[in-house]
Design an enzyme around this catalytic site. Structure first.
Site, PDB file in Angstrom:
ATOM      1  N   HIS A 235      27.801  70.610 114.754  1.00  0.00           N
ATOM      2  CA  HIS A 235      29.144  70.016 114.775  1.00  0.00           C
ATOM      3  C   HIS A 235      29.006  68.631 115.407  1.00  0.00           C
ATOM      4  CE1 HIS A 235      33.362  69.273 115.233  1.00  0.00           C
ATOM      5  NE2 HIS A 235      33.186  69.075 116.525  1.00  0.00           N
TER       6      HIS A 235
ATOM      7  N   ASP B 119      35.444  71.538 110.566  1.00  0.00           N
ATOM      8  CA  ASP B 119      34.733  70.688 109.602  1.00  0.00           C
ATOM      9  C   ASP B 119      34.927  71.217 108.183  1.00  0.00           C
ATOM     10  OD1 ASP B 119      33.573  69.202 111.821  1.00  0.00           O
ATOM     11  OD2 ASP B 119      32.486  71.050 112.181  1.00  0.00           O
TER      12      ASP B 119
END
Ligand code: NAX
Length: 329
Positions: free
Chosen positions: A188, A160
């Site tokens: 996440h 990410d």
């Protein structure tokens, strides 16, 4: 050369496995002077084990001078024996019509016994959970692993961070190397918060270079949150090479002392920093001491808008924890 480091990878016959194993073996991750023994772990299904054997054969065929051995396992107990790093990649994917809560519960069944088997790891064991939902799977594994501190477990949010870096670089018309200090907070999942308020472009605050706050708060955050879906829509398969690359970045970040003024993102055992609830694995800006330890970077300034985003993603982690409460010790 020092003694070989043992590294286990679960899901070794899968997509990410096929991208990550060669980079673990090549000397890129642990250095050209450290030999690696890879312990491949996948399901006890004949076709899967055969595919895993094929990956092991290819690893041998690379002739890496840093690869001291490859073993194949159909269970985590032998697979995790003596390992210093365990990369928990294998997980059950979300099936059509499957609710997130069901996915969490199914994966709990995998990560509880894996957590128990991790007790067989080396004294310096560190664990990176990649298989989704990775924060909560990490919580289950850590909670079932007696004798290993919770601070030795991580869930992967480095992908990410890398995605956020690429988005900022594209918008500002600079290269990835010009971007630093992008902290990903939380889960996440699509609730994650990639912080641009403390990120830098060529050492300057991002908000001074990209002055379009509406873009930063809207399309930028959404692009990072939804990048996994966008990859599936484009490729017909989930991210694999980029996920493997991020896992390699995570290990390198943890193995080496972080440069002054820099940090990286990883989901860690919450110590309450940035008002995160304790008892979850949540992504934070971290620095490594290069000796096996890390700490959460303190004192980043966050607007009330950012704090609300971080609260929302941490609330999601609390609700995931509630779903697996009976798997936690
Ligand atoms: P694949 O379906 O290609 O491979 C998964 C492999 O895991 C298969 O070989 C399967 O047999 C094995 N497996 C399943 N259960 C197992 C168990 N109990 N023990 C050992 N092996 C087991 O998936 P792949 O694309 O490699 O993705 C793996 C996981 O990574 C998924 O859960 C995926 O959602 C997750 N991801 C996590 C990311 C992150 O940033 N944290 C990003 C990429 C990826 O989506």
């Amino acid at each position: 050369m020092s003694s070989p480091i043992r590294v286990a990878v679960t899901g070794a016959a899968g997509q990410i496995g096929y991208s990550i194993l060669f980079r673990l073996a090549s000397g890129e991750t642990f250095g050209k002077n450290r030999q690696v023994i890879l312990q491949l772990v996948d399901l006890p299904i004949p076709e899967v084990q055969k595919a895993q054997e094929g990956v092991a054969m290819e690893l041998l065929d690379c002739g890496f001078k840093t690869l001291a051995g490859v073993t194949c396992h159909d269970n985590p107990v032998s697979g995790f024996d003596g390992v210093s790093w365990a990369l928990l990649v294998g997980a059950t994917p979300r099936g059509p019509g499957m609710a997130r809560a069901d996915l969490i519960a199914v994966n709990g069944g995998i990560f509880k016994p894996q957590g128990q088997a991790l007790e067989r790891g080396a004294k310096d064991l560190r664990v990176l959970v990649v298989g989704n939902p990775c924060n909560t799977n990490c919580l289950i594994a850590a909670s079932n692993c007696n004798g290993v501190p919770k601070e030795r477990f991580f869930a992967m949010t480095r992908l990410d961070e890398n995605r956020a870096v690429a988005q900022l670089a594209g918008k500002a018309g600079v290269t990835n190397a010009d971007i630093s200090n992008v902290a990903v907070f939380g889960n996440h999942s699509e609730s994650m918060y990639p912080d641009f308020e403390n990120a830098k472009i060529k050492g300057k605050p991002v908000t001074e270079v990209i002055t379009d706050l509406e873009w930063l708060r809207g399309p930028f955050v959404a692009a990072v949150q939804n990048r996994g879906k966008a990859i599936i829509a484009a490729r017909g398969k989930s991210s694999a090479a980029s996920a493997a690359s991020a896992a390699i970045d995570h290990i390198i970040d943890l193995e080496n002392k972080t440069a002054e003024g820099q940090f990286f993102s990883a989901a860690v055992w919450s110590d309450g920093s940035y008002d995160a609830p304790k008892g979850i694995y949540t992504s934070m800006p971290c620095v490594s001491d290069g000796k096996g330890g890390y700490s959460v970077v303190q004192g980043l300034h966050l607007s009330d808008w950012a704090k609300a985003k971080i609260k929302a993603t941490n609330d999601e982690l609390l609700s995931e924890r509630a779903v697996v409460a009976d798997l936690l010790k």
